[in-house]
Write a protein that holds these residues in place. Structure first.
Motif, short mmCIF file in Angstrom:
data_model
loop_
_atom_site.label_atom_id
_atom_site.label_comp_id
_atom_site.label_asym_id
_atom_site.label_seq_id
_atom_site.Cartn_x
_atom_site.Cartn_y
_atom_site.Cartn_z
N GLY A 1 -28.14 5.29 28.60
CA GLY A 1 -26.94 5.75 28.35
C GLY A 1 -26.33 6.88 29.27
N GLU B 1 -24.06 8.61 27.95
CA GLU B 1 -23.34 9.47 26.99
C GLU B 1 -24.52 10.31 26.42
OE1 GLU B 1 -20.92 5.59 25.56
OE2 GLU B 1 -21.69 7.06 24.23
N LYS C 1 -32.51 3.51 22.14
CA LYS C 1 -31.59 3.57 23.20
C LYS C 1 -30.32 3.89 22.26
CE LYS C 1 -34.36 1.54 26.41
NZ LYS C 1 -34.41 0.55 27.70
N ASP C 2 -29.40 4.93 22.63
CA ASP C 2 -28.26 5.12 22.03
C ASP C 2 -28.05 4.64 20.57
OD1 ASP C 2 -27.32 6.23 24.56
OD2 ASP C 2 -26.87 4.15 25.37
N ASN D 1 -26.12 8.73 18.82
CA ASN D 1 -26.86 8.57 20.14
C ASN D 1 -28.16 8.93 20.04
OD1 ASN D 1 -24.30 7.44 21.01
ND2 ASN D 1 -23.41 9.69 21.16
N ASN E 1 -31.73 8.98 21.63
CA ASN E 1 -32.41 8.22 22.74
C ASN E 1 -33.77 8.91 22.69
OD1 ASN E 1 -30.85 6.39 24.29
ND2 ASN E 1 -29.48 8.30 24.13
N GLY F 1 -26.68 -0.07 18.85
CA GLY F 1 -27.64 0.52 19.68
C GLY F 1 -28.88 -0.09 19.34
#
Lengths: 308, 292, 287
Positions: free
Chosen positions: C21, C23, C44-45, C58, C60, C100
């Motif tokens: 990502g 972001e 992941k995200d 989000n 991670n 995600g």
């Protein structure tokens, strides 16, 4: 020590066909089984509507709802359902006059006054009472209650509205008591304590706090009780007689909708006669009455669902 | 300024307490009505029927002569009737309850099914009789057989068992369900190996109570045309039969006084059967009630 | 630490260079750690909603082989939701929606190819409250093997003994394997539940506040057990008890309001937190 590898065995089992087929077919089988309940309703509606329809091709619907006489067995029959409805209403009114005060009183006692031990003794008794077959109640009405009433009021007919009415009332007491008690017990204790803590007596708490809070459950128990009384069959067949009339005299013999159905079917109503089809017209009327009652009760429960 | 007159409050308190106690007594009386009726009913019945409760009464068929009449055919018939009603209603009701609790998606069809079942619970038994008469007796040409009556009664008690089974299934905690699916068990494995065994006491209690309602049910049998005098017992589910409550109903309508005693004796038999069934149900419920 | 450095660190750590990502607004130092061992789980995200409530945002995160990873955070921070997402138990709630990826050993667990049953046989779970089945101790432990088609009594016996030994409860229950598991104490029940999870020899064990319903002595036993198990299993444990995280785990992730605020070696999180919120939480100023 391991002469096996579990994950390996699990992997082998993963593609097990039987498990997969079972997993896929079970929901379908269960759904089909569930559909039987819908088919039952469709069956009831189909039966009642189609045969009632045939009845009204032979007998005027206007006569059916306006005529005040029901004389099904005569050679010149008259089909005024009002007589049978009045019979049912007389029984229902007497029954609820008995059942509501007693049922509610018992519910209040069990929910608000009784110790846990009393409650645990009384509730099974109410359950037993609720489980007694109606043919037994009917016998009780004709062999015990009717002679008792006639002993006090000799002008009362052997078949009358009072005795079966009272016994139908007693029959629905357990239902009203237990549903109302459930409704009152589910009022949270904090609410109860809030009132008692201000110095209110139990009685004041019951009428000013508990009953208003549990009103929807209590009222819907009354409606369900009325519905049961409308559909009650054996008690009235045994103790109310078989003379349909629209009078308000509760001392006289009468006939309810359910009583008529039993009377016709226990003799031989030859298939295809007016008498045979009249069974379904009466059954349909009875069904509509109880359906409306059940819907009212469900509506009350949903509309006024208490949020605690 | 004093808004609450303390003297007034304490003066009225006595009256309020008396009212409370009087009403408490009245409520207690209401509660005891059930007990009084039950005792009266039982005593009255036993007094009337005790002397007629003989071995001959249990082993004789029905008869138009009261001194020869018995309940043998009726008892055997009622057992046959339950032998059909029990399996049919259990499969239908428990299957429905499992579907509604475990599989049914949340949609309008499911809502409709649920409302439909609670409406069926309120349909008078005599209407179920008309359903059975039209569909089973006439259209499927089963006649007034054990099968026709058993199917009718099964449909009648279906809503009762569905509701009690649903409650039993719902009372299995979701943590147990999670533990099972958390190990990779499939839905049906979880339902059949964990949920059902845990819910089975509640389900059985509901079934017994519903069957005890079915065994005393008279009105649908009258409508189906179940005979009251018969000198044979059924050999198969397609044969006609007698039933205990029908026998009682037939006797209570008889004008001769002796039949009233036979009625009472028949009722005693019916009540003993019901008492046994209820005891089993209560025993199962108490034995397994504190599981979680 | 700048954003680009962060990105690089993460790429090194996960050895997955391409799609990671851009972001990572939520936490400046969310995944800036050096991995040890093979990654077992990689989020992941990952986003998750309960209807409109954006419960995980989000995420991670990477958990590695043979490590004990702790997830800490105040109530409602999403830590239980996240651990239940790892074996897709969260899907039992019908209103849940996800976005995600979560990779288990490189495969996306939300992929159609991976069935939940398969995932859950490899990723076992121990729950907040001891939840044995209303069956005998033996049947509890043998349950998983049985549903996966292992029927031989001899093998089941071995599995039961090995799992109960693995969960350090064999000696306490070996004479009453046929008694109902509900007769055991809470701590014993929880160890039977751990044995039940061990019985199908999973790769990872998820533990959702496994000691929150237990007394201190039982808690110590379970904590010791967790450390022993880490030799053979990768373990992810959610806890609201910071001392517990400090005592048992190798890595700790701090969740706050649906974000991963910080993920690092446990010693670093507790002794040298990089984020102010982490510091406030581990020093007991809120939560």
């Amino acid at each position: 020590m391991a002469d096996y590898n579990i994950q390996e065995m699990v992997q082998k089992n993963k593609n097990n066909k039987r498990t997969k087929i079972v997993e896929k077919s079970i929901p379908i089988i269960l759904f089909l089984i569930t559909c039987i309940s819908i088919l039952t309703t469709i069956g009831i509606l189909y039966t009642l509507i189609s045969e009632t329809f045939i009845f009204f091709t032979r007998v005027s619907f206007i006569d059916f709802i306006t005529d005040t006489e029901w004389n099904a067995f005569s050679s010149d029959p008259s089909w005024g359902i009002i007589s049978l409805i009045m019979g049912t209403l007389k029984i229902v009114v007497i029954a609820i006059l008995v059942a509501i005060p007693i049922g509610l009183g018992a519910a209040i006692y069990l929910s608000e006054y009784a110790t846990d031990r009393t409650r645990r003794t009384i509730k099974p008794i109410l359950e037993i009472l609720a489980g007694i077959p109606t043919v037994v109640y009917g016998t009780f009405a004709i062999t015990f209650v009717t002679p008792l009433i006639r002993g006090i009021f000799p002008e009362v007919n052997l078949y009358n509205a009072i005795s079966p009415g009272v016994v139908v009332g007693i029959m629905i007491v357990p239902m009203i008591a237990s549903l109302s008690e459930d409704a009152m017990s589910s009022v949270p204790n904090t609410t109860r304590e809030g009132s008692l803590g201000l110095g209110a007596t139990r009685l004041e708490t019951v009428f000013k706090v508990i009953i208003p809070a549990a009103a929807s459950g209590i009222i819907s128990s009354f409606v369900l009780g009325i519905s049961r009384a409308i559909g009650e069959t054996m008690i009235v067949s045994i103790a109310a007689g078989s003379t349909p009339n629209a009078s308000l005299d509760i001392r006289e013999s009468l006939q309810t909708m359910t009583g008529f159905i039993v009377q016709v079917t226990s003799g031989d109503a030859s298939y295809g006669t007016d008498l045979y089809y009249s069974l379904y017209a009466v059954g349909m009327t009875l069904f509509l009455f109880t359906l409306v009652m059940n819907m009212i009760s469900q509506w009350i429960t949903r509309r006024f669902k208490e949020e605690y | 300024m004093q808004l609450v007159d303390k003297d007034q409050v304490s003066k009225s308190l006595g009256g309020r307490l008396i009212r409370n106690n009087i009403m408490k007594f009245l409520f207690l009386l209401c509660t005891l009505v059930g007990l009084v009726v039950l005792v009266t009913l039982i005593v009255d019945t036993v007094l009337d029927g005790w002397n007629y409760l003989t071995w001959d009464f249990l082993t004789s068929f029905s008869s138009s002569r009261p001194e020869n009449a018995g309940v043998y055919g009726a008892i055997i018939g009622s057992i046959w009737l339950m032998a059909v009603t029990a399996p049919v209603s259990i499969i239908l009701s428990v299957g429905t309850a499992m579907y509604l609790e475990e599989y049914a998606p949340e949609n309008r069809l499911t809502d409709f099914i649920k409302i439909n079942i609670s409406n069926l619970a309120g349909v008078p038994s005599v209407v179920f009789g008309l359903l059975g008469l039209t569909i089973f007796v006439r259209q499927l040409a089963l006649g007034n057989s054990v099968l026709a009556a058993g199917l009718t009664l099964s449909l009648m008690i279906l809503p009762v068992i569905v509701v009690s089974s649903q409650e039993a299934i719902r009372s299995v905690p979701s943590t147990v369900r999670e533990a099972s699916v958390g190990m990779g068990a499939t839905k049906w494995q979880t339902v059949s190996r964990i949920i059902l065994p845990a819910a089975i006491p509640g389900i059985i209690t509901g079934i017994i109570l519903a069957l005890s309602r079915a065994i005393g049910e008279t009105a649908p049998l009258v409508v189906l045309g179940v005979p009251v005098s018969l000198l044979v017992t059924p050999n198969s589910a397609l044969d006609t039969f007698q039933a205990l409550p029908m026998q009682i109903y037939n006797w209570v309508k008889m004008p001769q006084e002796e039949f009233q005693y036979l009625t009472a004796a028949g009722i005693i038999i019916l009540l003993i059967i019901l008492f046994l069934m209820n005891s089993v149900a209560i025993y199962i419920r108490n034995k397994f009630s504190k599981r979680y | 630490m700048t954003d680009s450095q962060l990105k690089e660190d993460k790429n090194m750590g996960t050895e997955m260079g391409t799609e990671i990502g851009t972001e990572v607004k939520q936490a400046d130092n969310a995944s800036g750690i050096i991995e040890s061992g093979q990654p077992v789980f990689q989020a992941k995200d990952f986003n998750l909603w309960y209807a409109d409530n954006h419960a995980l945002q989000n995420i991670n995160l990477t958990f590695s082989e043979n490590e004990i990873s702790a997830i800490i955070g105040p109530s409602g921070c999403g830590k239980s939701t996240f651990i239940k997402a790892l074996n897709r138990m969260v899907e039992l709630v019908p209103i849940v929606r996800t976005e995600g990826h979560i990779l288990y050993r490189g495969d996306n667990i939300f992929d159609k190819k991976m069935t939940v049953e398969e995932l859950r046989t490899k990723v076992g779970m121990v729950f907040q409250n001891p939840n044995p089945f209303p069956k005998s101790i033996y049947d509890n432990v043998a349950y998983g093997a049985r549903v996966h088609g292992i029927k031989k009594k001899k093998i089941l016996d071995q599995i039961v003994e090995k799992s109960l030994r693995g969960a350090a409860i064999w000696d306490e229950v070996k004479d009453r394997l046929n008694q109902n598991a509900y007769g055991l104490s809470g701590g014993q029940q929880q160890r039977v539940c751990i044995a039940r999870a061990l019985a199908i020899e999973p790769d990872v064990i998820l533990m959702d506040e496994p000691t929150s319903a237990l007394d201190p002595i039982s808690t110590t036993k379970i904590e010791d057990l967790i450390q022993q198990l880490s030799k053979d299993y990768s373990i992810v444990v959610v806890t609201h008890n910071m001392q517990q995280a400090a005592r048992v785990s190798d890595k700790t992730a701090f969740f706050y309001q649906g974000y991963v605020v910080e993920h690092d070696d446990t010693s670093a999180i507790f002794e040298n937190p990089k984020d102010k919120r982490t510091e406030d939480y581990v020093s007991g100023r809120f939560g």
